[in-house]
Design an enzyme around this catalytic site. Structure first.
Site, short mmCIF file in Angstrom:
data_model
loop_
_atom_site.label_atom_id
_atom_site.label_comp_id
_atom_site.label_asym_id
_atom_site.label_seq_id
_atom_site.Cartn_x
_atom_site.Cartn_y
_atom_site.Cartn_z
N GLU A 1 -5.01 65.32 -23.39
CA GLU A 1 -5.48 66.66 -23.73
C GLU A 1 -4.71 67.71 -22.95
O GLU A 1 -4.31 68.74 -23.50
CB GLU A 1 -6.99 66.77 -23.43
CG GLU A 1 -7.59 68.16 -23.61
CD GLU A 1 -7.54 68.67 -25.04
OE1 GLU A 1 -7.88 69.85 -25.26
OE2 GLU A 1 -7.16 67.91 -25.96
N TYR A 2 -4.48 67.45 -21.67
CA TYR A 2 -3.68 68.37 -20.85
C TYR A 2 -2.27 68.50 -21.45
O TYR A 2 -1.75 69.61 -21.60
CB TYR A 2 -3.60 67.86 -19.41
CG TYR A 2 -2.81 68.76 -18.47
CD1 TYR A 2 -3.44 69.77 -17.75
CD2 TYR A 2 -1.44 68.61 -18.33
CE1 TYR A 2 -2.73 70.59 -16.90
CE2 TYR A 2 -0.71 69.43 -17.49
CZ TYR A 2 -1.36 70.42 -16.77
OH TYR A 2 -0.65 71.25 -15.94
N LEU B 1 3.67 73.85 18.06
CA LEU B 1 2.56 73.56 18.96
C LEU B 1 3.01 72.73 20.15
O LEU B 1 3.90 71.89 20.04
CB LEU B 1 1.46 72.79 18.20
CG LEU B 1 0.81 73.50 17.01
CD1 LEU B 1 -0.25 72.60 16.39
CD2 LEU B 1 0.19 74.82 17.42
N GLU C 1 -7.93 68.77 12.91
CA GLU C 1 -7.33 68.51 11.59
C GLU C 1 -6.28 67.41 11.72
O GLU C 1 -5.65 67.28 12.78
CB GLU C 1 -6.66 69.77 11.04
CG GLU C 1 -7.60 70.95 10.86
CD GLU C 1 -6.82 72.24 10.65
OE1 GLU C 1 -6.36 72.46 9.52
OE2 GLU C 1 -6.67 73.01 11.63
N LYS D 1 -2.76 65.84 11.44
CA LYS D 1 -1.40 66.40 11.50
C LYS D 1 -0.55 65.70 10.44
O LYS D 1 -0.08 64.59 10.64
CB LYS D 1 -0.80 66.24 12.89
CG LYS D 1 0.53 66.96 13.08
CD LYS D 1 0.96 66.87 14.54
CE LYS D 1 2.26 67.63 14.76
NZ LYS D 1 3.40 67.02 14.04
N ASP E 1 2.41 64.53 8.20
CA ASP E 1 3.82 64.31 8.53
C ASP E 1 4.68 64.76 7.34
O ASP E 1 5.02 63.98 6.46
CB ASP E 1 4.04 62.82 8.82
CG ASP E 1 5.32 62.58 9.62
OD1 ASP E 1 5.94 63.57 10.06
OD2 ASP E 1 5.69 61.41 9.79
N ARG F 1 9.73 76.67 7.36
CA ARG F 1 9.46 77.23 8.69
C ARG F 1 10.75 77.70 9.35
O ARG F 1 10.78 78.71 10.04
CB ARG F 1 8.77 76.16 9.56
CG ARG F 1 8.48 76.64 10.97
CD ARG F 1 7.92 75.51 11.83
NE ARG F 1 7.81 75.96 13.19
CZ ARG F 1 8.81 75.94 14.08
NH1 ARG F 1 9.99 75.50 13.72
NH2 ARG F 1 8.64 76.39 15.30
N TYR G 1 -3.15 74.74 5.80
CA TYR G 1 -3.86 74.61 7.08
C TYR G 1 -4.10 75.94 7.78
O TYR G 1 -4.69 75.96 8.87
CB TYR G 1 -3.11 73.67 8.02
CG TYR G 1 -1.68 74.08 8.36
CD1 TYR G 1 -1.41 75.20 9.13
CD2 TYR G 1 -0.61 73.33 7.90
CE1 TYR G 1 -0.12 75.57 9.45
CE2 TYR G 1 0.70 73.68 8.21
CZ TYR G 1 0.93 74.80 8.99
OH TYR G 1 2.22 75.17 9.30
N LYS H 1 -0.25 63.65 19.75
CA LYS H 1 0.69 62.77 19.06
C LYS H 1 0.26 61.32 19.25
O LYS H 1 0.00 60.88 20.37
CB LYS H 1 2.11 62.95 19.62
CG LYS H 1 2.64 64.38 19.51
CD LYS H 1 2.98 64.73 18.08
CE LYS H 1 4.16 63.98 17.60
NZ LYS H 1 5.19 64.76 16.94
N CYS I 1 31.16 31.15 14.56
CA CYS I 1 30.84 32.32 13.75
C CYS I 1 30.18 31.91 12.43
O CYS I 1 30.72 31.04 11.72
CB CYS I 1 32.12 33.11 13.46
SG CYS I 1 31.86 34.52 12.34
N CYS J 1 32.94 32.93 9.49
CA CYS J 1 34.28 32.34 9.32
C CYS J 1 34.44 31.00 10.04
O CYS J 1 35.46 30.32 9.87
CB CYS J 1 35.36 33.31 9.80
SG CYS J 1 35.38 33.54 11.60
N CYS K 1 32.90 36.94 17.83
CA CYS K 1 33.91 36.24 17.05
C CYS K 1 35.20 37.03 17.25
O CYS K 1 35.23 38.24 16.99
CB CYS K 1 33.54 36.22 15.57
SG CYS K 1 34.86 35.63 14.50
N CYS L 1 38.24 37.55 10.30
CA CYS L 1 36.85 37.22 9.95
C CYS L 1 36.37 38.15 8.83
O CYS L 1 36.42 39.38 8.98
CB CYS L 1 35.94 37.37 11.17
SG CYS L 1 34.19 37.16 10.80
#
Length: 668
Positions: A36-37, A84, A113, A115, A117, A136, A222, A310, A404, A407, A422, A427
């Site tokens: 519908e949307y 902050l 609140e 934080k 990321d 920012r 925020y 943090k 190795c 090789c 090695c 190689c």
């Protein structure tokens, strides 16, 4: 349809589509089926196509992304977007609370609140219509990303009230969107995003808004930057007001009467962190009363009424399934842990470095162990320790092989080194890794030649050494997976352009032992041509202050190998530049230069200069450009979107310039 009928229908469609969007993206409570949307959206598109003058900036159709931009314009924030101060433990939080208590000497409360990321942004509305969005930036000046922000469905293009207001929020990529994006990039052979934060920031800083539109970003508001004439007395009231205007705020917030409740909230969401549909990296704590916020004030760097707790490095437990060996371009054999997939600090981890055999012995790590994993600095996965008490007796000790894995040559441990190497120059692994290094960003910077393409070229024996890159043809490249006409054309152009690089890039790309990017620049500046450098002996090299005996020996040894001389000749014949093209050091006394003897850090995106150009100019005037900020740093030059380095410079009270001031000084 007549125009007046179309105009009336457009208004109805705006109202209904905006309401349905709000219910779906903000409330997460859709009231109509997607079909519908979509039907109503298609109807609106058809009317706007028939009557283009009815297509307004706040139309729901304007979320798909317009024409690509040539560049982002700068935006000055009326009210600075301060960063902050951080708290890393309960002690820091109690110290913050003590400072608030002593400064206010009256009752107060906090709002906690999550934080998010993501990327901090500012949104400006005039008479209720979204007119501008910006990053920012450095807190004072950001970049105009309005077109990209329009593509985020949870950002209303028209508010529920006709107010003029500037609000702030965090744009982010939900975990599901991030995982889907990386799956698609992996299928296309593209580099994966490290975490949702990088993916969100990268999406919003695309010049083509259609890319941002395809990334399914979201946002939480925020705070209010400039509220105009709105009478709001507290931060919590401000968030409620944003809800009434139709913005999406994070409902996990909580009002806390004292620091004990704050600490309880932090403990609760430290546990819930992994269950959230988006990444968080901490908790933000703010004094609720705006009058008290004003009384507490701000330093030049951050408000005194808020702090960001943090999270400590996240540790998780998984099983070590196997230990594989990889051979680097210098022959070092590194053990890598193969793990049961586990999510750590925002990304799924399946492999982690075990460094070397001694590290495995010291930690007593065995194949089959349940192990604790964390990300160093929330970036690099590492095995912290095995959980020995969970062993069942089936675990196997790991022993480094004597030969190795690529090789079969005998591995050796050089004097003073922990690593096994090695030392076979033929190689395959070393050659392949050397090719990847040669084309990398700080070396020859050949865009389009990523690890997967190099691996294919090497596997198909189209390249055996770096000189072969310059002999590749269109027909050869078209045979590779996911390489069409346009990709091949772009790649061939990048290869051709790389021939013009300055000498230091070639020197670094050759992978000479002990010669990093900085040493390569020093050698290129001093000798100016590769021929002169190749003729230099140890005595001449060690006469350069920055060159020690180990590096001098490595350079002389490298250029005395017959196969290297043959390789250099092939590169010359291919037309690769062998001369230094950068600015020459200023002769005589540099003491008159502002930069002479100073340590400078460049951060953020510069506009007039590339980072390397700015570095070269500063070094030519006697300055030293460092990659990290410390108390010994004299100056930080901050471009757009400068992040942690700028914050650290403010913390240490280091002088900060913008690019305009830098150019002014360079042009004196």
């Amino acid at each position: 349809m007549e125009r007046h009928t179309a105009e009336k229908r457009v208004r109805e469609l705006h109202e209904r589509l905006n309401q349905y969007s709000y219910e779906y993206y903000v409330l997460d409570q859709p009231t109509v089926p997607d079909a519908e949307y979509d039907r109503l959206m298609q109807e609106l598109i058809e009317i706007e196509n028939a009557f283009p003058e009815l297509r307004t900036p706040d139309s729901p159709t304007q979320r798909v992304g317009g024409q690509p931009l040539e560049a982002f314009q700068k935006v000055r924030h009326d009210i600075p977007m301060l960063s902050l101060a951080n708290a890393f433990g309960e002690g820091d939080l109690r110290d913050f609370d003590r400072r608030v208590r002593e400064s206010l000497n009256e009752e107060y409360s906090y709002v906690c609140e999550l934080k998010i990321d993501g990327l901090a942004v500012s949104l400006t509305y005039e008479n209720g219509v979204f007119v501008q969005g910006s990053t920012r930036g450095d807190g004072a000046i950001g970049e105009d990303i309005t077109m990209n922000l329009r593509t985020i469905h949870s950002i209303p293009l028209r508010l529920k009230e006709p107010v003029s207001i500037e609000v702030r929020g965090e744009a982010f990529m939900p975990k599901k969107s991030f995982e889907k994006l990386n799956r698609e990039r992996e299928e296309r052979g593209e580099t994966l995003f490290a975490n949702p934060r990088n993916a969100a920031a990268g999406s919003l800083r695309q010049l083509d808004p259609k890319i941002a539109a395809s990334r399914n970003l979201d946002i939480f508001l925020y705070g209010i930057g400039n509220s105009g004439n709105v009478n709001i007395r507290s931060h919590s009231e401000g968030l409620d007001y944003l809800d009434r205007l139709g913005f999406k705020t994070n409902k996990e917030r909580r009002k806390c009467k004292d620091i004990e409740e704050v600490i309880q909230y932090i403990k609760e969401y430290t546990e819930k962190r992994s269950t959230l549909p988006y990444e968080i990296d901490g908790i933000v704590i703010k004094v609720d009363s705006l009058a008290q916020q004003e009384k507490l004030g701000s330093t030049a760097k951050s408000p005194r009424w808020a702090i960001a707790y943090k999270f400590p490095a996240e540790e998780v437990v998984t099983k070590l399934l196997d230990i594989e060996l990889s051979v680097g371009r210098t022959g070092v054999v590194t053990p890598t842990a193969v793990l049961e997939p586990v999510r750590v600090a925002g990304t799924t981890v399946q492999r982690a470095s075990l460094h070397n055999e001694d590290y495995i012995r010291e930690k007593d790590i065995k194949i089959g162990d349940e192990v604790v994993i964390k990300k160093a600095g929330d970036i690099i996965p590492e095995v912290v320790r095995p959980i020995k008490e969970r062993r069942k007796g089936e675990e196997k000790e790991f022993h480094m092989p004597g030969h190795c894995p690529e090789c079969g040559s005998e591995l050796v441990r050089l004097d003073g080194e922990v690593a096994l190497r090695c030392i076979n120059p033929k190689c395959p692994a070393q050659i392949r890794e050397g090719l990847i290094h040669f084309v990398s960003r700080n070396a020859m910077n050949i865009e389009g030649l990523g690890e997967k393409v190099i691996a294919q070229l090497f596997r198909e024996q189209l390249v055996k050494d770096v000189a072969d890159i310059y002999q590749l043809t269109k027909d050869q490249l078209l045979q590779l997976d996911r390489m069409g006409e346009k990709s091949v054309s772009n790649l061939l152009k990048a290869i051709e352009d790389s021939k013009e690089n300055s000498l230091e890039r070639l020197l670094f790309g050759l992978g000479i032992r002990h010669v990093g990017a900085k040493a390569a620049k020093t050698l290129a500046v001093h000798f100016e041509t590769l021929d002169r450098l190749m003729k230099a002996d140890v005595e001449e090299l060690t006469a350069i202050p920055e060159v020690g005996e180990k590096m001098a020996d490595a350079v002389v040894t490298y250029f005395h190998q017959p196969e290297v001389l043959e390789l250099i000749q092939e590169l010359k014949e291919a037309g690769v530049n062998m001369e230094y093209k950068g600015p020459k050091p200023v002769s005589g006394d540099q003491s008159s230069s502002y930069f002479a003897g100073k340590t400078i850090v460049l951060t953020g995106k510069l506009e007039a200069l590339t980072r390397n150009e700015a570095k070269e100019k500063i070094e030519a005037l006697g300055g030293k450009v460092s990659g990290s900020v410390s108390k010994k740093t004299d100056l930080v030059i901050a471009g757009a979107d400068a992040g942690s380095k700028l914050a650290k410079a403010r913390e240490f009270d280091i002088e900060i310039w913008d690019e305009e001031k830098l150019l002014e000084e360079l042009n004196k």
